[in-house]
Design an enzyme around this catalytic site. Sequence first.
Site, PDB file in Angstrom:
ATOM      1  N   GLY A 161       5.553 -13.521   9.436  1.00 31.47           N
ATOM      2  CA  GLY A 161       5.953 -14.575  10.380  1.00 31.47           C
ATOM      3  C   GLY A 161       4.714 -15.112  11.072  1.00 31.47           C
ATOM      4  O   GLY A 161       3.645 -14.500  11.029  1.00 31.47           O
ATOM      5  N   LYS A 176      -2.723 -23.415  15.283  1.00 28.35           N
ATOM      6  CA  LYS A 176      -3.080 -22.053  14.860  1.00 28.35           C
ATOM      7  C   LYS A 176      -4.017 -21.443  15.905  1.00 28.35           C
ATOM      8  O   LYS A 176      -5.052 -22.037  16.212  1.00 28.35           O
ATOM      9  CB  LYS A 176      -3.760 -22.108  13.486  1.00 28.35           C
ATOM     10  N   ARG A 210      -3.184 -27.909  12.297  1.00 30.17           N
ATOM     11  CA  ARG A 210      -3.049 -28.092  10.849  1.00 30.17           C
ATOM     12  C   ARG A 210      -1.913 -29.061  10.547  1.00 30.17           C
ATOM     13  O   ARG A 210      -0.912 -29.101  11.261  1.00 30.17           O
ATOM     14  CB  ARG A 210      -2.738 -26.755  10.167  1.00 30.17           C
ATOM     15  N   ARG A 253       6.773 -21.063   2.245  1.00 30.86           N
ATOM     16  CA  ARG A 253       5.947 -20.172   1.424  1.00 30.86           C
ATOM     17  C   ARG A 253       6.844 -19.396   0.478  1.00 30.86           C
ATOM     18  O   ARG A 253       8.048 -19.270   0.732  1.00 30.86           O
ATOM     19  CB  ARG A 253       5.229 -19.160   2.333  1.00 30.86           C
ATOM     20  N   ASP A 281       2.656 -14.779   0.898  1.00 25.03           N
ATOM     21  CA  ASP A 281       2.889 -15.555   2.126  1.00 25.03           C
ATOM     22  C   ASP A 281       1.883 -16.689   2.251  1.00 25.03           C
ATOM     23  O   ASP A 281       2.032 -17.546   3.121  1.00 25.03           O
ATOM     24  CB  ASP A 281       2.828 -14.651   3.364  1.00 25.03           C
ATOM     25  N   ASN A 282       0.861 -16.674   1.404  1.00 25.30           N
ATOM     26  CA  ASN A 282      -0.142 -17.738   1.466  1.00 25.30           C
ATOM     27  C   ASN A 282       0.000 -18.703   0.293  1.00 25.30           C
ATOM     28  O   ASN A 282      -0.925 -19.444  -0.016  1.00 25.30           O
ATOM     29  CB  ASN A 282      -1.547 -17.140   1.496  1.00 25.30           C
TER      30      ASN A 282
END
Length: 488
Positions: free
Chosen positions: A91, A114, A177, A184, A253-254
């Site tokens: 998360g 971020k 971003r 994802r 997750d990336n």
Amino acid sequence: MIQSNEAGWNFNNSYARLPDPFFEKVEPDPVIEPELVLFNKSLAESLGLDSKKLESREGADVFAGNEIPEGAFPIAQAYAGHQFGNFTMLGDGRAVLLGEQMTPSGERFDIQLKGSGRTPFSRGGDGRATLGPMLREYIISESIHALGIPTNRSLAVVTTGESVLRENELPGAVLTRVAPSHLRIGTFEYAAQWGGEEAIKTLADYAIKRHYPELQEKEDRYVKLFEEVIDRQAALIAKWQLVGFIHGVMNTDNMTISGETIDYGPCAFMNEYNPATVFSSIDVQGRYAYQNQPPIGQWNLARFGETLLPLFHENQEQAVELAQNAHSKYEELYRSHWLEGMRKKLGFQNEAAQDEPLIDDLLSIMKKHEADFTNTFRALSMDKPEDTPMNDTPEFKNWYNQWQARLDRQEALKTSSYERMKQSNPAVIPRNHLVEGALEAAVKDRDYSVMERLLEVLAEPYAYSSKHEEYTKLPPACDRPYRTFCGT
Ligand code: AMP
Ligand code: MG
């Protein structure tokens, strides 16, 4: 407080309309003294934002999370992921999705901060980011974009006026971003783990609507979704390979459903061609080495396919068969995207049977002589084989003659082939020593001029401008082995 209509904010937050478990409502933590240190004016304009209004104290407040623009609905997204092969709940632990900006042309982009403070997913972390890695992400993501590779973009970096404790105290920063979404593979893994079939279906329908709307009416839309993501990821990873980009942390997750590059951590560009190159200090096994990126992509896509199984077919065996059929096409898709790109890099304007061995030969000669990846293709594009240190070797001479003969055999004029090669072979990339130099000036001396100049050069990687010459130079030998660290 900025009026949203003045700065051009135009939020429509579809992700936050998904059921609760997919996110947590959270406010960014305000920071003491926001200062805007990088701002991407052209990106702001393309998003329909007023860059003049935002390049200001008010803009710094928004990009630091101190002011929430009208219409935003800040959340932290839930996801899971396989990290170095192991399943984990994750998360957004240090990111907040402000909302989805609708552009004047009707496109939808996530605006995410971020480093904006703790969230319910922070676990032991402080939710913060430090200046060096945020500037690094800005430079590399914008360079990847200029190289023509799908990626999330960077809109702004603000310093927070606060220090962040890592090994030392470091200046804190927040990066804004911009991405077509932050869905994802890990988002699907989260849905499969905690929500079951209903949650997966909700998420898959959402992903289709957002990224593959042409599939909405199709009966087999979930299998098609899987196929499309496989193709986009195969195309993306081929593009990375073709410029020598190493992502460094290809955890599930990336990896995005949209097929864009995301989560720049320990990434870097390869200098001398060596397929085993790894930069990340934590990747001791070389799981995410250059040569492993294509197969790891396929491994990650298998995890994606597993989450979708219940949607493929009610009969499990048939569902698995459908998944395997789609998944097995990855290698061929990857190879054809890569080959298409390699042909462009070598100026081939048609396809010939001997192209593959010719390409493979060049790569093995480059490997043997530790030739710089970027500069070899640059030298070939400029028809200056003498610029590569391999030029004096018989094997390269032999290869070069074969290559010239191959170019002669095609109808297109050689000059046009060289011109086309320049569109595929960047003259400048964010070489590690250049990035480090820019970061050092910015972080230590608060001098952003080095970085601004570098960003200008990286924005035109295919320009082959004599003004960029110094940026094509190789690093001093002491720069190696280069090590990168996770974005802490
Ligand atoms: P990454 O390596 O950036 O892909 O992050 C992996 C996971 O760790 C994500 O869930 C991040 O949100 C989380 N994370 C990384 N750094 C921090 C931090 N300083 N505080 C809280 N969570 C973090
Ligand atoms: Mg991540």
